[in-house]
Design a protein around this motif. Structure first.
Motif, PDB file in Angstrom:
ATOM      1  N   ALA A   8       0.835  -1.212   0.000  1.00 59.02           N
ATOM      2  CA  ALA A   8       0.000   0.000   0.000  1.00 59.02           C
ATOM      3  C   ALA A   8       0.868   1.260   0.000  1.00 59.02           C
ATOM      4  N   ALA A   9       2.088   1.150   0.537  1.00 61.47           N
ATOM      5  CA  ALA A   9       2.976   2.308   0.615  1.00 61.47           C
ATOM      6  C   ALA A   9       3.810   2.492  -0.646  1.00 61.47           C
ATOM      7  N   ALA A  10       3.669   1.597  -1.617  1.00 61.77           N
ATOM      8  CA  ALA A  10       4.485   1.689  -2.839  1.00 61.77           C
ATOM      9  C   ALA A  10       4.088   2.915  -3.654  1.00 61.77           C
ATOM     10  N   PRO A  11       5.058   3.718  -4.082  1.00 63.59           N
ATOM     11  CA  PRO A  11       4.737   4.866  -4.943  1.00 63.59           C
ATOM     12  C   PRO A  11       4.313   4.380  -6.330  1.00 63.59           C
ATOM     13  N   GLU A  12       3.661   5.244  -7.053  1.00 62.23           N
ATOM     14  CA  GLU A  12       3.211   4.854  -8.391  1.00 62.23           C
ATOM     15  C   GLU A  12       4.273   5.196  -9.431  1.00 62.23           C
ATOM     16  N   LYS A  13       4.348   4.336 -10.434  1.00 65.57           N
ATOM     17  CA  LYS A  13       5.259   4.542 -11.560  1.00 65.57           C
ATOM     18  C   LYS A  13       4.512   4.167 -12.827  1.00 65.57           C
ATOM     19  N   ASP A  14       4.344   5.127 -13.733  1.00 65.65           N
ATOM     20  CA  ASP A  14       3.578   4.923 -14.967  1.00 65.65           C
ATOM     21  C   ASP A  14       2.155   4.458 -14.656  1.00 65.65           C
ATOM     22  N   GLY A  15       1.605   5.001 -13.575  1.00 66.43           N
ATOM     23  CA  GLY A  15       0.231   4.684 -13.226  1.00 66.43           C
ATOM     24  C   GLY A  15       0.046   3.369 -12.507  1.00 66.43           C
ATOM     25  N   LYS A  16       1.153   2.699 -12.171  1.00 69.18           N
ATOM     26  CA  LYS A  16       1.082   1.412 -11.477  1.00 69.18           C
ATOM     27  C   LYS A  16       1.986   1.460 -10.249  1.00 69.18           C
ATOM     28  N   PRO A  17       1.710   0.595  -9.231  1.00 69.24           N
ATOM     29  CA  PRO A  17       2.604   0.553  -8.077  1.00 69.24           C
ATOM     30  C   PRO A  17       4.029   0.209  -8.515  1.00 69.24           C
ATOM     31  N   ALA A  18       5.020   0.862  -7.905  1.00 65.93           N
ATOM     32  CA  ALA A  18       6.422   0.654  -8.291  1.00 65.93           C
ATOM     33  C   ALA A  18       6.898  -0.750  -7.943  1.00 65.93           C
ATOM     34  N   TRP A  19       6.281  -1.366  -6.956  1.00 65.68           N
ATOM     35  CA  TRP A  19       6.640  -2.737  -6.601  1.00 65.68           C
ATOM     36  C   TRP A  19       5.435  -3.467  -6.023  1.00 65.68           C
ATOM     37  N   LYS A  20       5.543  -4.773  -5.993  1.00 70.39           N
ATOM     38  CA  LYS A  20       4.515  -5.610  -5.372  1.00 70.39           C
ATOM     39  C   LYS A  20       5.231  -6.761  -4.665  1.00 70.39           C
ATOM     40  N   VAL A  21       5.318  -6.647  -3.358  1.00 69.23           N
ATOM     41  CA  VAL A  21       6.027  -7.646  -2.550  1.00 69.23           C
ATOM     42  C   VAL A  21       5.144  -8.883  -2.391  1.00 69.23           C
ATOM     43  N   SER A  22       5.714 -10.061  -2.623  1.00 69.59           N
ATOM     44  CA  SER A  22       4.986 -11.328  -2.474  1.00 69.59           C
ATOM     45  C   SER A  22       5.364 -11.986  -1.151  1.00 69.59           C
ATOM     46  N   VAL A  23       4.581 -12.984  -0.780  1.00 65.77           N
ATOM     47  CA  VAL A  23       4.922 -13.772   0.408  1.00 65.77           C
ATOM     48  C   VAL A  23       6.303 -14.411   0.224  1.00 65.77           C
TER      49      VAL A  23
END
Length: 448
Positions: free
Chosen positions: A263-278
């Motif tokens: 939820a704290a990931a900044p946006e990049k090109d309109g998408k979250p800059a990262w998505k951390v997985s389990v």
């Protein structure tokens, strides 16, 4: 003077490679840095660049050729001003590879050599001279228990087909059974056949095929990666004494942390800059645990134990059309969850395209294999030497757990650590997985 282009060694352990594709043709002008060809190793597809300027004078090894030895001549580059006459005496181009065919019994050229019945040994002469037990002879004239003469090829083919030799009439010299007799018996189906049995370990490919009805399967030739996986996993099972320790981890706090980080990931090109997985968090936990239990961050050698200063964690990535590879995230203990997630995304994408560099998948100190996304609860993974451990990760599921005196529902994930007993003893392995469990259940401590 013409320049020889040789099959390059694209990794320290490479001995052969497949010449997948030529990106130039004879007569093309090239300059230093131009890509000439694509070479497939057992792990990746890599590009070969020209180191000199010139014209492609001759392609010696055609594209599609498999198992080309390192340092073998694959093409010749002509320098400026040279023409085809400079190629006089150069090796001839190899023929294009033929499509792979299924292995099968090879017919012997020509007819089988005619051989006379060997002279009986003295003991056999006495036995032959003795009266034979009375009994009804078989249809081919062989009494039950009587020695049957057959060529070695006929014996092998009859065994693979489950045909009893004493049920076949021989057409060779002195009634000797030859290949044609076995083929005829197999075609007619009239010979007495033995019941099919399970093929023993080490049985020939043809013997294994006989266990299944003809036309009931499709043959898919092994590629270099599958051969390497088979060889290395067999070696690991045979040479590495492995034991397993399992722990169940409550991961509700981990799932909550993951949600907050994403939820704290900044946006990049309109998408979250990262998505951390389990899995990214598990990789981080393993790296931090090894930093806290350095005695387990080791590699066994016959002369000494190598204790590593950083936790370099390989992550198993499934590839299209079977196979897997373990790209390595270096110094995991010092990286943030977002950095691990971004690096893993890049490595996995290039791994599936077979574009990894050797240094990105060789070495490492441990590995993670996660089958939780396939609905697997728990499993054991095989160590990939030179690693001394590998962590198998199952899927999270709701289970009843005891908290204090109460039974509550929590999300639980099973982890199984495989250890090389030469390097990591039982107590040390238990200490390591206990540290991993602590980090998984209280993941905020990894961020301190």
């Amino acid at each position: 003077m013409p320049t020889n282009i040789l099959m390059p060694a694209l990794s320290p352990t490479m001995e052969k490679g497949n010449l997948a594709k030529w990106l130039v043709k004879e007569g093309d002008a090239v300059k230093s840095g131009d890509v000439l060809a694509e070479i497939e190793t057992d792990k990746a597809t890599m590009e070969v660049e020209a180191v000199d300027e010139g014209t492609v004078g001759k392609i010696v090894v055609p594209e599609g050729t498999a198992d080309v030895p390192v340092n073998e001549l694959i093409a010749i580059l002509l320098e400026e001003g040279e023409d085809k006459s400079a190629l006089d005496g150069a090796p001839k181009a190899k023929a294009a590879p033929a499509p792979a065919k299924a292995d099968g019994p090879k017919d012997e050229p020509g007819e089988e050599p005619k051989a006379e019945k060997p002279a009986p040994r003295p003991s056999e002469a006495k036995r032959d001279a003795a009266p034979k037990p009375e009994g009804k002879p078989s249809a081919n004239g062989h009494d039950k228990g009587e020695r049957v003469f057959a060529s070695p090829l006929a014996r092998r083919l009859a065994k693979e087909a489950g045909i009893e030799l004493n049920a076949i009439s021989g057409s060779g010299p002195h009634g000797r059974i030859v290949k044609a007799d076995v083929d005829a018996a197999r075609a007619s189906g009239g010979a007495k056949t033995a019941a099919p049995a399970a093929a023993p370990a080490g049985a020939s490919d043809e013997a294994l095929r006989k266990l299944f009805p003809e036309g009931s399967f499709e043959e898919i030739p092994h590629d270099g990666m599958r051969k390497t996986i088979a060889r290395r996993m067999t070696e690991a099972r045979q040479t590495v004494p492995q034991f397993y320790v399992t722990a169940d981890c409550v991961i509700d706090d981990l799932l909550s942390l993951r949600e907050q980080v994403n939820a704290a990931a900044p946006e990049k090109d309109g998408k979250p800059a990262w998505k951390v997985s389990v899995n990214d968090i598990v990789v981080k936990a393993l790296g931090v645990a090894l930093a806290r239990v350095p005695a387990a961050n080791v590699t066994w050698t016959e002369g000494a134990m190598l204790r590593h200063k950083h936790a370099d964690v390989g992550v198993a990535v499934a590839l299209p059309n079977n196979g897997l590879i373990t790209p390595i995230i270096r110094a995991v203990e010092s990286k943030t969850l977002s950095a691990i997630a971004l690096e893993m995304k890049d490595l996995a994408a290039r791994a599936r395209d077979r574009k990894l560099k050797p240094e990105e998948y060789q070495g490492g100190t441990t590995a993670v294999s996660n089958l939780g996304m396939y609905g697997v609860k728990d499993f054991t993974a095989v160590i990939n030497p030179p690693h001394s451990t590998i962590l198998a990760v199952g899927g999270g599921e709701k289970r009843p757990v005891v908290k204090g005196s109460d039974i509550k529902i929590a999300t639980v994930m099973s982890l199984t650590l495989t250890c090389d007993h030469r390097a990591v003893d039982g107590a040390l392995g238990a200490t390591l997985i206990a540290e991993i469990k602590k980090l998984i259940e209280k993941p905020i401590s990894m961020l301190a």
